[in-house]
Design a protein around this motif. Structure first.
Motif, mmCIF file in Angstrom:
data_model
loop_
_atom_site.group_PDB
_atom_site.id
_atom_site.type_symbol
_atom_site.label_atom_id
_atom_site.label_comp_id
_atom_site.label_asym_id
_atom_site.label_seq_id
_atom_site.Cartn_x
_atom_site.Cartn_y
_atom_site.Cartn_z
ATOM 1 N N GLU A 79 33.816 -74.194 76.537
ATOM 2 C CA GLU A 79 32.649 -73.676 76.027
ATOM 3 C C GLU A 79 31.760 -73.214 77.548
ATOM 4 O OE1 GLU A 79 30.512 -74.998 72.429
ATOM 5 O OE2 GLU A 79 28.949 -75.489 74.355
ATOM 6 N N SER A 80 31.526 -71.607 77.877
ATOM 7 C CA SER A 80 30.443 -71.745 78.459
ATOM 8 C C SER A 80 29.285 -71.513 77.639
ATOM 9 C CB SER A 80 30.462 -69.904 78.452
ATOM 10 O OG SER A 80 31.318 -69.391 77.956
ATOM 11 N N ILE A 81 28.982 -71.330 77.299
ATOM 12 C CA ILE A 81 27.485 -70.911 75.698
ATOM 13 C C ILE A 81 27.532 -71.250 74.568
ATOM 14 C CG2 ILE A 81 26.945 -68.225 75.682
ATOM 15 C CD1 ILE A 81 24.127 -68.590 77.144
ATOM 16 N N SER A 82 26.974 -71.862 74.012
ATOM 17 C CA SER A 82 26.681 -72.101 72.350
ATOM 18 C C SER A 82 25.528 -71.587 71.429
ATOM 19 C CB SER A 82 27.247 -72.717 71.873
ATOM 20 O OG SER A 82 26.269 -74.285 72.074
ATOM 21 N N TYR A 83 25.064 -70.552 70.347
ATOM 22 C CA TYR A 83 23.357 -70.855 70.419
ATOM 23 C C TYR A 83 23.052 -71.396 69.224
ATOM 24 C CZ TYR A 83 23.862 -66.868 74.524
ATOM 25 O OH TYR A 83 24.498 -66.813 75.243
ATOM 26 N N ASP A 84 22.295 -71.990 68.024
ATOM 27 C CA ASP A 84 22.372 -72.239 67.593
ATOM 28 C C ASP A 84 21.746 -71.404 66.691
ATOM 29 O OD1 ASP A 84 23.861 -75.304 67.520
ATOM 30 O OD2 ASP A 84 21.930 -75.544 68.751
ATOM 31 N N THR A 85 21.938 -71.862 65.082
ATOM 32 C CA THR A 85 20.817 -71.180 64.077
ATOM 33 C C THR A 85 21.071 -72.269 62.891
ATOM 34 O OG1 THR A 85 22.741 -69.967 63.174
ATOM 35 C CG2 THR A 85 22.161 -68.816 64.726
ATOM 36 N N ALA A 86 19.565 -71.204 62.116
ATOM 37 C CA ALA A 86 18.934 -72.127 61.261
ATOM 38 C C ALA A 86 19.553 -72.003 60.117
ATOM 39 C CB ALA A 86 17.912 -71.777 60.392
ATOM 40 N N ASP A 87 20.740 -71.259 60.099
ATOM 41 C CA ASP A 87 21.302 -70.584 58.802
ATOM 42 C C ASP A 87 23.208 -70.571 59.379
ATOM 43 O OD1 ASP A 87 22.435 -70.168 56.169
ATOM 44 O OD2 ASP A 87 20.670 -69.719 55.116
ATOM 45 N N ALA A 88 24.242 -70.459 57.989
ATOM 46 C CA ALA A 88 25.486 -70.098 58.527
ATOM 47 C C ALA A 88 25.470 -68.613 59.646
ATOM 48 C CB ALA A 88 26.155 -70.029 56.790
ATOM 49 N N VAL A 89 26.487 -68.476 60.446
ATOM 50 C CA VAL A 89 26.862 -67.739 61.007
ATOM 51 C C VAL A 89 28.328 -67.216 60.403
ATOM 52 C CG1 VAL A 89 27.221 -66.251 63.007
ATOM 53 C CG2 VAL A 89 25.461 -68.137 63.152
ATOM 54 N N TYR A 90 28.267 -65.774 59.832
ATOM 55 C CA TYR A 90 29.448 -65.841 58.641
ATOM 56 C C TYR A 90 30.389 -64.455 59.850
ATOM 57 C CZ TYR A 90 27.943 -67.297 54.607
ATOM 58 O OH TYR A 90 27.422 -68.468 53.507
ATOM 59 N N ASP A 91 30.117 -63.727 60.688
ATOM 60 C CA ASP A 91 30.493 -63.485 61.937
ATOM 61 C C ASP A 91 29.924 -63.341 63.407
ATOM 62 O OD1 ASP A 91 32.817 -61.545 62.423
ATOM 63 O OD2 ASP A 91 32.121 -60.248 61.494
ATOM 64 N N VAL A 92 30.285 -62.213 64.133
ATOM 65 C CA VAL A 92 30.140 -62.226 65.186
ATOM 66 C C VAL A 92 31.450 -61.051 65.748
ATOM 67 C CG1 VAL A 92 31.398 -63.474 67.048
ATOM 68 C CG2 VAL A 92 29.652 -63.081 67.024
ATOM 69 N N CYS A 93 30.498 -59.932 66.695
ATOM 70 C CA CYS A 93 31.068 -59.204 67.356
ATOM 71 C C CYS A 93 30.126 -58.567 68.978
ATOM 72 C CB CYS A 93 31.381 -57.925 66.765
ATOM 73 S SG CYS A 93 29.441 -56.862 66.218
ATOM 74 N N TRP A 94 31.444 -58.181 69.335
ATOM 75 C CA TRP A 94 30.800 -57.803 70.924
ATOM 76 C C TRP A 94 30.297 -56.555 70.538
ATOM 77 C CZ3 TRP A 94 30.033 -61.549 74.636
ATOM 78 C CH2 TRP A 94 30.831 -62.610 74.436
ATOM 79 N N SER A 95 29.164 -56.748 71.832
ATOM 80 C CA SER A 95 28.830 -54.912 72.262
ATOM 81 C C SER A 95 30.170 -54.222 72.424
ATOM 82 C CB SER A 95 27.828 -54.939 73.061
ATOM 83 O OG SER A 95 27.137 -53.205 73.915
ATOM 84 N N GLU A 96 29.846 -52.892 72.308
ATOM 85 C CA GLU A 96 30.875 -52.113 73.263
ATOM 86 C C GLU A 96 30.629 -51.507 74.173
ATOM 87 O OE1 GLU A 96 34.139 -51.510 73.254
ATOM 88 O OE2 GLU A 96 34.686 -52.468 71.093
ATOM 89 N N SER A 97 29.418 -51.529 74.742
ATOM 90 C CA SER A 97 28.399 -51.270 75.535
ATOM 91 C C SER A 97 27.595 -51.878 76.927
ATOM 92 C CB SER A 97 27.602 -50.252 75.268
ATOM 93 O OG SER A 97 26.335 -51.002 74.285
#
Length: 317
Positions: free
Chosen positions: A53-71
C-alpha cells in the motif's frame, strides 16, 4: 501472485491507465451497510509480498467504486455511500485530500467512470435512479440523466465515441445515451431481473455486455438488439460485474455472488474458458489491465485483493 488484505470489504478495483504496477481499491466497512470506507492505492513489486500500500484515504461512508483520471496520472475519483463524489490527488499529502467533494446525488453513488476519449469528464450512477455528468473544473454537475425507474448500478462511456454512454439499472433496462440528445437514444429490455453491470467491447463500439441477478451475461449489438448475440450461463448466483478485455475482442471477465471470477469467449460455443474460485465471499470487483495483457485483479467481501496473470492460480505465490 500478489494478494492484499484490506481491513474492510472490497467493492471495486481499478488498474491505473498510466502505471502498470498501480491499482486503486474501494472498500466499505460492514459489507457497505453501515460504517466507514477506505480507498487504497497499491503498488505491485517483483519480490515478496508482491503488493504494498502506497497511500490510503479514509471516508465517513462506504466507498462503492473508484476510477482513475484519464488526464492526470495521480488523480482518482471515488463513489461514496453518502451520495458524494470525491476527488483525490495521490501526489498531495493525505491532509490535502480530498481536493474536491461534490454532493448532489440523493442516495448512494454506486459507480464512476472517466471519459477515455475526451479525458475531461466523468459519469456517476446512483441509487437515486440518475446518472450525472461532471467535469473536474466545474463546481457542479453538467447534466443529470433521469429516465431509469430504479437504482442505476453502472454508467460507462463508449470507448470510441466521447459523447455516448450506457447505463444499467435495477429497472431491468440497458439504456444508451448521447449527451448531445435530450433523452436516451435506445432502451434495451436486456433481462427480466435487475441489471447490475454493463461494459462496451473495446474493439467494436456497437457491442456491449450486461450482467444480471438472473445469473447470466448477455452480449448485445446495438444495431440489432431484439436478440442478444450471446447468452453466457455458468455463474450460480447474480453476476455482479462484467468487463470486456482491452486486448482481446471476444474475451469477457465477470465476478459473481457465487464467489467466482470467470473468463468467457462469447464467440465460441463453449464460452466459459476460465473459472477462478480464490475468493471466499462475494466477488464484487474485477478489472483487466490496459497496460499489461492478461493481468487481472479482483476484490470481494472477504477483504482480499488478488492480482494475477490469466491462466495462473491467483492463490499461487
Amino acid at each position: 501472485m500478489p494478494v492484499f488484505k484490506a481491513p474492510f470489504n472490497g467493492y471495486s478495483v481499478k488498474f491505473s491507465p498510466f502505471y502498470e504496477s498501480r491499482l486503486a481499491v474501494a472498500t466499505a466497512q460492514n459489507f457497505g451497510i453501515l460504517g466507514n470506507g477506505r480507498i487504497h492505492v497499491l503498488e505491485l513489486s517483483p519480490g515478496a509480498p508482491g503488493v504494498t500500500e502506497s497511500i490510503s484515504y479514509d471516508t465517513a461512508d462506504a466507498v462503492y467504486d473508484v476510477c482513475w483520471s484519464e488526464s492526470h496520472d495521480s488523480v482518482l475519483v471515488a463513489a461514496i455511500g453518502d451520495g458524494s463524489v470525491k476527488i483525490y490527488d495521490t501526489a498531495l499529502p493525505p491532509p490535502s485530500n480530498p481536493i474536491r467533494s461534490f454532493q448532489e446525488h440523493a442516495r448512494e453513488v454506486h459507480s464512476v467512470d472517466y471519459n477515455p476519449t475526451r479525458r475531461d469528464s466523468f459519469l456517476t450512477a446512483s441509487w437515486d435512479d440518475t446518472v450525472k455528468l461532471w467535469a473536474m473544473d466545474r463546481p457542479a454537475s453538467i447534466r443529470t440523466f433521469k429516465e431509469h425507474a430504479y437504482c442505476v448500478y453502472q454508467a460507462i462511456w463508449n470507448p470510441k465515441h466521447g459523447d455516448v454512454f450506457a447505463s444499467a439499472s435495477g429497472d431491468c433496462t440497458l439504456r444508451i445515451w448521447d449527451v448531445r440528445e435530450p433523452g436516451s437514444t435506445m432502451i434495451i429490455p436486456a433481462h427480466d431481473f435487475e441489471i447490475l453491470s454493463c461494459d462496451w467491447n473495446k474493439y467494436d463500439d456497437c457491442v456491449l455486455a450486461t450482467s444480471s441477478v438472473d445469473k447470466t451475461i448477455k452480449v448485445w449489438d446495438v444495431r440489432s438488439y431484439r436478440v442478444p448475440l450471446a447468452v453466457l450461463n455458468g455463474h450460480g448466483y447474480a453476476v455482479r460485474k462484467v468487463k470486456f478485455s482491452p486486448h482481446r475482442r471476444s474475451l469477457i471477465a465477470s465476478c459473481s455472488y457465487d464467489m467466482t471470477v470467470c473468463l468467457w469467449d462469447y464467440m465460441v460455443e463453449d464460452a466459459l474458458v476460465g473459472r477462478y474460485d480464490h475468493h471466499t465471499e462475494f466477488a464484487v470487483g474485477i478489472d483487466m489491465s490496459v497496460l499489461v495483457e492478461g493481468l487481472m485483479a479482483s476484490t470481494g467481501w472477504d477483504e482480499l485483493v488478488y492480482v494475477w496473470q490469466q491462466g495462473m492460480d491467483p492463490r499461487a505465490s
